[in-house]
Design an enzyme around this catalytic site. Structure first.
Site, mmCIF file in Angstrom:
data_model
loop_
_atom_site.group_PDB
_atom_site.id
_atom_site.type_symbol
_atom_site.label_atom_id
_atom_site.label_comp_id
_atom_site.label_asym_id
_atom_site.label_seq_id
_atom_site.Cartn_x
_atom_site.Cartn_y
_atom_site.Cartn_z
ATOM 1 N N CYS A 144 -7.852 12.203 -7.018
ATOM 2 C CA CYS A 144 -6.907 11.376 -7.774
ATOM 3 C C CYS A 144 -6.590 12.067 -9.099
ATOM 4 O O CYS A 144 -7.497 12.558 -9.772
ATOM 5 C CB CYS A 144 -7.537 10.006 -8.038
ATOM 6 S SG CYS A 144 -6.473 8.888 -8.965
ATOM 7 N N HIS B 198 -4.348 4.241 -1.105
ATOM 8 C CA HIS B 198 -4.811 4.791 -2.388
ATOM 9 C C HIS B 198 -3.806 4.477 -3.506
ATOM 10 O O HIS B 198 -4.173 4.015 -4.580
ATOM 11 C CB HIS B 198 -5.017 6.308 -2.246
ATOM 12 C CG HIS B 198 -5.419 6.992 -3.512
ATOM 13 N ND1 HIS B 198 -6.628 7.631 -3.657
ATOM 14 C CD2 HIS B 198 -4.774 7.150 -4.705
ATOM 15 C CE1 HIS B 198 -6.708 8.138 -4.886
ATOM 16 N NE2 HIS B 198 -5.598 7.864 -5.540
ATOM 17 N N GLU B 199 -2.527 4.728 -3.240
ATOM 18 C CA GLU B 199 -1.508 4.509 -4.278
ATOM 19 C C GLU B 199 -1.352 3.025 -4.589
ATOM 20 O O GLU B 199 -1.223 2.645 -5.753
ATOM 21 C CB GLU B 199 -0.165 5.120 -3.859
ATOM 22 C CG GLU B 199 -0.158 6.638 -3.732
ATOM 23 C CD GLU B 199 -0.729 7.343 -4.954
ATOM 24 O OE1 GLU B 199 -0.542 6.863 -6.087
ATOM 25 O OE2 GLU B 199 -1.377 8.383 -4.783
ATOM 26 N N HIS C 274 -3.735 1.531 -7.039
ATOM 27 C CA HIS C 274 -3.431 1.750 -8.456
ATOM 28 C C HIS C 274 -2.622 0.600 -9.059
ATOM 29 O O HIS C 274 -2.659 0.374 -10.266
ATOM 30 C CB HIS C 274 -2.632 3.047 -8.653
ATOM 31 C CG HIS C 274 -3.472 4.284 -8.636
ATOM 32 N ND1 HIS C 274 -4.474 4.516 -9.542
ATOM 33 C CD2 HIS C 274 -3.442 5.378 -7.831
ATOM 34 C CE1 HIS C 274 -5.027 5.695 -9.299
ATOM 35 N NE2 HIS C 274 -4.426 6.238 -8.258
#
Ligand code: ZN
Length: 197
Positions: free
Chosen positions: A116, A158-159, A162
């Protein structure tokens, strides 16, 4: 932050922005949803262009707005074979995900050594659902739905994390599977099967 806005108003269209790193509280907030008017605004176009410029500059395959200091629910993903940080076989064209909602379609998990831009210099082993659906708006404000599996499903999850205050390290179950890049290359890469690295 003020200087960045000044630049925007002076019409500097694309800019590499500094990445917010782990410890910055913006990475731990739930980002705000965007209204249809905001999505179509000039500020939003500039934000997306800056995100793309920043992602390309730092060699990422995705980036979320909070990572460049904007707590809004927008992230971008682009998978290209020539990416330097990951050996990628699948390709996915540049895409913008706004106000995304994720559904798990297959609870079976797959593991991958994630990295990341907000946690620089490290890789960690994370297991995530193998197949997902994401409903979202694109940069034109159009409703979209995408079913993704394998590597793309990992990147999307994953994105999206965020946008909801999560980092991949929160999802590492075995903390012994967190490594600096150099040690990852030296000790872990040689032990990996093709789809784990
Ligand atoms: Zn990240």
């Amino acid at each position: 932050m003020y200087e960045e806005r000044t630049k925007v108003f002076k019409g500097v269209i694309m800019a590499v922005r500094p990445i917010c790193r782990m410890g910055n509280p913006i990475l731990r907030q739930t980002a705000a949803q965007l209204s249809p008017e905001e999505i179509l605004s000039k500020e939003m176009k500039i934000l997306i262009q800056d995100m793309k410029e920043s992602m390309d500059h730092y060699g990422g395959i995705g980036i979320a707005a909070p990572q460049i200091g904007v707590s809004k629910q927008v992230c971008i993903i682009q998978l290209e074979e020539d990416n330097e940080r990951y050996k990628i076989e699948s390709q996915f064209p540049f895409s913008v995900f706004i106000n995304p909602v994720i559904k798990v379609l297959d609870k079976k998990t797959q593991g991958f050594w994630e990295g990341c831009l907000s946690v620089p210099g490290m890789r960690g082993y994370v297991e995530r659902p193998k197949k997902i659906q994401v409903d979202y708006l694109n940069e034109k404000g159009e409703e979209k739905s995408l079913v993704a599996e394998d590597f793309l499903a990992i990147v999307i999850q994953h994105e999206l994390d965020h946008l909801f205050g999560k980092l991949y390290i929160d999802r590492i179950e075995d903390v012994s599977k967190l490594s600096f890049n150099e040690e990852f290359e030296e000790y872990i890469v040689p032990t990996l099967s093709e789809d784990e690295g």
